[in-house]
Design an enzyme around this catalytic site. Structure first.
Site, short mmCIF file in Angstrom:
data_model
loop_
_atom_site.label_atom_id
_atom_site.label_comp_id
_atom_site.label_asym_id
_atom_site.label_seq_id
_atom_site.Cartn_x
_atom_site.Cartn_y
_atom_site.Cartn_z
N HIS A 54 55.34 61.52 -15.57
CA HIS A 54 55.19 62.74 -14.77
C HIS A 54 53.85 63.38 -15.07
CE1 HIS A 54 56.97 64.13 -18.55
NE2 HIS A 54 56.67 65.38 -18.26
N HIS A 56 52.75 66.34 -16.26
CA HIS A 56 52.45 67.35 -17.27
C HIS A 56 51.36 66.87 -18.23
CE1 HIS A 56 56.59 69.49 -16.67
NE2 HIS A 56 55.71 69.80 -15.75
N ASP A 58 50.73 66.86 -21.34
CA ASP A 58 50.98 66.12 -22.57
C ASP A 58 51.47 64.69 -22.31
OD1 ASP A 58 53.31 67.36 -21.56
OD2 ASP A 58 54.32 67.27 -23.50
N HIS A 59 51.59 64.32 -21.04
CA HIS A 59 51.96 62.95 -20.68
C HIS A 59 50.88 62.24 -19.87
CE1 HIS A 59 56.27 63.29 -21.89
NE2 HIS A 59 55.98 64.56 -21.75
N HIS A 110 63.37 67.29 -14.44
CA HIS A 110 62.31 67.97 -15.19
C HIS A 110 61.15 68.31 -14.25
CE1 HIS A 110 59.99 69.15 -18.64
NE2 HIS A 110 59.06 68.24 -18.40
N ASP A 134 60.53 62.69 -19.87
CA ASP A 134 61.29 63.90 -20.15
C ASP A 134 62.56 63.98 -19.31
OD1 ASP A 134 59.36 64.55 -21.96
OD2 ASP A 134 58.52 66.23 -20.84
N HIS A 173 59.55 62.66 -26.22
CA HIS A 173 59.37 63.64 -27.30
C HIS A 173 60.32 63.38 -28.46
CE1 HIS A 173 56.78 66.58 -25.18
NE2 HIS A 173 57.41 66.15 -24.10
#
Length: 283
Positions: A54, A56, A58-59, A110, A134, A173
């Site tokens: 996805h 975001h 941090d990905h 998410h 996520d 995570h």
């Protein structure tokens, strides 16, 4: 198929999946590209593709720099918001890297464009794997941000929850301890939750990842996959699966407020430290 688990940032995981015959490699959720390339070099493999779950930061934040450092790299995902996306994938699409097959599974919840990746090899005794970002984590799932509770139920229970029970779950995570503490609140008499929590505490003490789990294990202790179970329904006061899930998400958010996530300023500082952002030029 060999999977390298790469802890990065505060609690994220990147993954490097290696086809051991061709030595071709596929990366999942690249946030720190230089760290990834160190491992690519050490393993002596050829990185050809990035699978992003996805959009975001941090990905996906590392995609642009990785493409700059590795010209010709293909970046795949289901959301146009993914940084440096080469091609948009659709639900049910299948890819192949040597002997490794990949089935793309759209798992909104998410985010609306979240894609999970189910990998397997024909005529191989090793179990398959799902890279769930996520959408699904060990004993939990990501916050519902962009989709309905019914869509999230379909993603978790109908799409991911029906994969073979031996499937290894590689999530995005390291949230296992908090997830299991919440699961224990939901089902205080669940022996599987109690045993997994004890195991996870030991892993945490030893600073060792808790991934992967297996889908069969998740069905025993993950409340977000157990919405049809009577103790979970009783905890939520609901019966319809999507309504049970909606209450679980709300209760989980309340449960987390005692340990607030990093504020944007703190995230920005960490991003600078990890080399994800550059400092402003002095005039």
């Amino acid at each position: 198929m060999k999977v390298k688990v790469i802890p990065v940032l505060e609690d994220n995981y990147m993954y490097l999946v290696i086809e051991e015959h061709t030595r071709e490699a596929v990366a999942v959720d690249v946030s720190v590209p230089k760290r990834l390339l160190e491992i690519v070099g050490r393993e002596g493999v050829s990185l050809t593709t990035v699978l992003t779950t996805h959009h975001h930061w941090d990905h996906a934040r590392g995609n642009a720099e990785l493409v700059r450092l590795q010209p010709g790299l293909v970046v795949l995902g289901a959301d146009e918001r993914i940084c440096a996306l080469t091609r948009r994938l659709v639900h049910g699409e299948e890819l192949q890297f040597g002997a490794i097959h990949v089935r793309c599974l759209l798992t909104p919840g998410h985010t609306s464009g979240h894609m999970s990746y189910f990998l397997w090899e024909d005529e191989c005794l090793d179990p398959p794997a799902v890279f769930s970002g996520d959408a699904l984590s060990v004993a939990g799932c990501g916050s519902r941000l962009e989709s309905t509770a019914h869509q999230m139920y379909q993603s978790l229970v109908e799409t991911l929850g029906t994969l073979p029970p031996e499937t290894k779950v590689f999530c995005g995570h390291e949230h296992t301890l908090g997830n299991l503490e919440f699961a224990q609140k939901v089902e205080p008499c669940n022996d599987h939750v109690r045993a997994k929590l004890s195991w996870a505490k030991k892993r945490d003490d030893d600073d060792v990842p808790t991934v992967p789990s297996t889908l069969g294990e998740e069905l025993l202790y993950n409340p977000f996959l157990r919405v049809a179970e009577e103790p979970v329904r009783k905890f939520t006061g609901k019966v319809a699966p999507a309504e049970v899930l909606e209450v679980l998400c709300r209760e989980r958010a309340s449960f987390e407020r005692a340990a607030e996530p990093l504020q944007p300023q703190a995230r920005a500082l960490l991003a600078l430290q990890w080399g994800l952002l550059s400092t402003p030029q002095q005039k």
